[in-house]
Design a protein around this motif. Structure first.
Motif, short mmCIF file in Angstrom:
data_model
loop_
_atom_site.label_atom_id
_atom_site.label_comp_id
_atom_site.label_asym_id
_atom_site.label_seq_id
_atom_site.Cartn_x
_atom_site.Cartn_y
_atom_site.Cartn_z
N GLY B 143 0.82 -1.21 0.00
CA GLY B 143 0.00 0.00 0.00
C GLY B 143 0.85 1.26 0.00
O GLY B 143 0.55 2.23 -0.71
N LEU B 144 1.93 1.25 0.78
CA LEU B 144 2.82 2.42 0.82
C LEU B 144 3.54 2.61 -0.52
O LEU B 144 3.71 3.74 -0.99
CB LEU B 144 3.83 2.28 1.97
N LEU B 145 3.94 1.51 -1.14
CA LEU B 145 4.58 1.60 -2.46
C LEU B 145 3.61 2.18 -3.49
O LEU B 145 4.00 2.97 -4.35
CB LEU B 145 5.06 0.21 -2.92
N ASP B 146 2.36 1.79 -3.37
CA ASP B 146 1.32 2.30 -4.26
C ASP B 146 1.23 3.83 -4.13
O ASP B 146 1.19 4.57 -5.13
CB ASP B 146 0.00 1.62 -3.87
N ILE B 147 1.25 4.30 -2.88
CA ILE B 147 1.16 5.75 -2.63
C ILE B 147 2.39 6.48 -3.15
O ILE B 147 2.29 7.55 -3.77
CB ILE B 147 0.93 6.00 -1.12
N ILE B 148 3.58 5.90 -2.93
CA ILE B 148 4.82 6.52 -3.43
C ILE B 148 4.76 6.62 -4.95
O ILE B 148 5.16 7.63 -5.55
CB ILE B 148 6.05 5.68 -2.98
N ASN B 149 4.23 5.58 -5.58
CA ASN B 149 4.09 5.55 -7.02
C ASN B 149 3.12 6.62 -7.52
O ASN B 149 3.40 7.34 -8.49
CB ASN B 149 3.61 4.15 -7.44
N GLN B 150 1.99 6.76 -6.84
CA GLN B 150 1.02 7.80 -7.21
C GLN B 150 1.64 9.19 -7.14
O GLN B 150 1.29 10.09 -7.91
CB GLN B 150 -0.19 7.76 -6.27
N ALA B 151 2.56 9.37 -6.18
CA ALA B 151 3.19 10.68 -5.99
C ALA B 151 4.30 10.95 -7.01
O ALA B 151 4.82 12.05 -7.07
CB ALA B 151 3.76 10.77 -4.57
N GLY B 152 4.66 9.93 -7.78
CA GLY B 152 5.77 10.09 -8.71
C GLY B 152 7.12 10.13 -8.01
O GLY B 152 8.11 10.60 -8.57
N ALA B 153 7.15 9.63 -6.78
CA ALA B 153 8.41 9.58 -6.02
C ALA B 153 9.05 8.20 -6.18
O ALA B 153 8.48 7.32 -6.82
CB ALA B 153 8.13 9.87 -4.54
N SER B 154 10.25 8.02 -5.60
CA SER B 154 10.94 6.74 -5.69
C SER B 154 11.04 6.07 -4.33
O SER B 154 11.42 6.71 -3.35
CB SER B 154 12.38 6.95 -6.20
N ALA B 155 10.71 4.78 -4.28
CA ALA B 155 10.97 3.99 -3.08
C ALA B 155 12.40 3.49 -3.17
O ALA B 155 12.79 2.89 -4.17
CB ALA B 155 10.00 2.82 -3.00
N VAL B 156 13.20 3.75 -2.13
CA VAL B 156 14.61 3.34 -2.20
C VAL B 156 14.93 2.16 -1.31
O VAL B 156 16.03 1.60 -1.38
CB VAL B 156 15.57 4.51 -1.86
N GLY B 157 13.98 1.74 -0.47
CA GLY B 157 14.25 0.57 0.36
C GLY B 157 13.18 0.40 1.42
O GLY B 157 12.31 1.25 1.60
N VAL B 158 13.27 -0.74 2.11
CA VAL B 158 12.31 -1.08 3.15
C VAL B 158 13.08 -1.55 4.38
O VAL B 158 13.93 -2.45 4.28
CB VAL B 158 11.36 -2.20 2.68
N GLY B 159 12.79 -0.95 5.53
CA GLY B 159 13.40 -1.37 6.79
C GLY B 159 12.33 -1.92 7.72
O GLY B 159 11.32 -1.27 7.97
N ILE B 160 12.54 -3.15 8.20
CA ILE B 160 11.55 -3.86 9.01
C ILE B 160 12.20 -4.28 10.32
O ILE B 160 13.32 -4.79 10.33
CB ILE B 160 11.09 -5.13 8.25
N VAL B 161 11.50 -4.06 11.43
CA VAL B 161 12.08 -4.47 12.71
C VAL B 161 12.06 -5.99 12.84
O VAL B 161 13.07 -6.61 13.14
CB VAL B 161 11.34 -3.81 13.90
N ILE B 162 10.90 -6.61 12.59
CA ILE B 162 10.78 -8.07 12.69
C ILE B 162 10.06 -8.60 11.46
O ILE B 162 8.91 -8.23 11.20
CB ILE B 162 9.96 -8.49 13.94
#
Lengths: 206, 206
Positions: B143-162
């Motif tokens: 869902g967050l990637l979808d929003i970043i895409n709608q904004a025309g921005a770039s996702a550069v990575g994902v950080g997950i605690v667990i």
């Protein structure tokens, strides 16, 4: 890095004036730095300001409500080196005997929420500091005080990032003899502009 | 104070083993330090670990979802010195053209939520790091990637605690050629105990 508290308040007031949006007679939107997008440097300074103000209170837990209270509460707890707990908003049917719970009425949304904290995380003897982003009618603080009371713990104070001093929450907290620290204190809205209180950020009773 | 990242991972794994509660085949409750009560020192170290891992990515925004993602995202953004944004869970009827929005299905709760981010806060050219507390089926990240895409921005990575490496989210992110940093990576649950992956915390593609 820790800025002088008066400077933190000044920065916060300037942010509110330049980025805040006044809607109607009693709504202030500050979602560019406080409760949707967050300025982490300012939030860190806010946490340090609260921690300094309550440093002699021997606090054992910081308590807030999801979601907007989490950031200032976390930064305060980091500085005080104690755990932070955020009450969760629940639908009544998911609650059980593992939780302390209280009802919180939202005047803005005109809805009643249950808030809940696991009984494992607040104990008799705990000295609890309540932190929240906004103080309006004080219903959220009232709900958290209710939970602290159920746990047999002590509320030692309330730290608020922005209070609308003209609404009921300010007096509600003072009437309970609780120290209240509101970093930005709004006296009123006038022609869509924010007018800050001249009373300063701290209201101690006794 | 900044601990070595391997030590942070070790502390996190020990906390999960000693305080985590395994329910059924795929639920891990860690509400004593991650998503109800929060250990601010550990959370600060987690933020510093993510910031170090992504320090060369020229990140301009950190993005997460309320409520449990806020703490690790805030600590990461503080270290990277960039704004943090948390997507809000909305009911559809409150959304309008001021928001980017996406649907997120929760397998745990079996509910569909709309998440939303104001269009003012993510812009074309933004380089966005996604942070979240848990990775299971990856619906929140999607869902967050979808929003970043709608904004025309770039996702550069994902950080997950667990991360629960045995569920679909891990592969979903790798299939998009996104760098994934999961500090604690759970291979499986065995007799109510957590078994960590031997693969280490980073999964880069290319």
């Amino acid at each position: 890095m820790k800025l002088d508290r008066r400077l933190v308040i000044k920065i916060l007031e300037e942010k509110i004036k330049s980025e805040g949006i006044v809607l109607g007679s009693d709504i202030l939107k500050v979602n560019s730095f406080l409760n949707h997008q967050i300025d982490p440097f300012l939030m860190s300074q806010i946490g340090q300001a609260f921690a300094e103000k309550f440093s002699h209170e021997n606090i054992s837990k910081v308590l807030t409500i999801e979601s907007s209270g989490i950031a200032p509460a976390l930064m305060t707890s980091l500085q005080l080196q104690v755990p932070m707990i955020f009450a969760r908003k629940h639908q009544s049917r998911t609650l059980n005997e593992e939780f302390f719970s209280a009802s919180v009425y939202s005047y803005t949304k005109q809805t009643e929420n249950q808030i809940a904290v696991s009984k494992r995380f607040i104990n008799p003897g705990d000295r609890v500091l309540i932190i929240d982003d906004f103080l309006a009618n004080g219903q959220a603080v009232q709900g958290l005080l209710d939970i602290i009371n159920q746990a047999g713990a002590s509320a030692v104070g309330v730290g608020i990032v922005i209070e609308k001093r003209f609404q009921a929450g300010h007096q509600l907290i003072l009437s309970k003899n609780l120290p209240l620290v509101s970093l930005a204190s709004i006296d009123r809205f006038e022609d869509g502009q924010v007018v800050f209180s001249k009373q300063g950020e701290t209201s101690h009773v006794n």
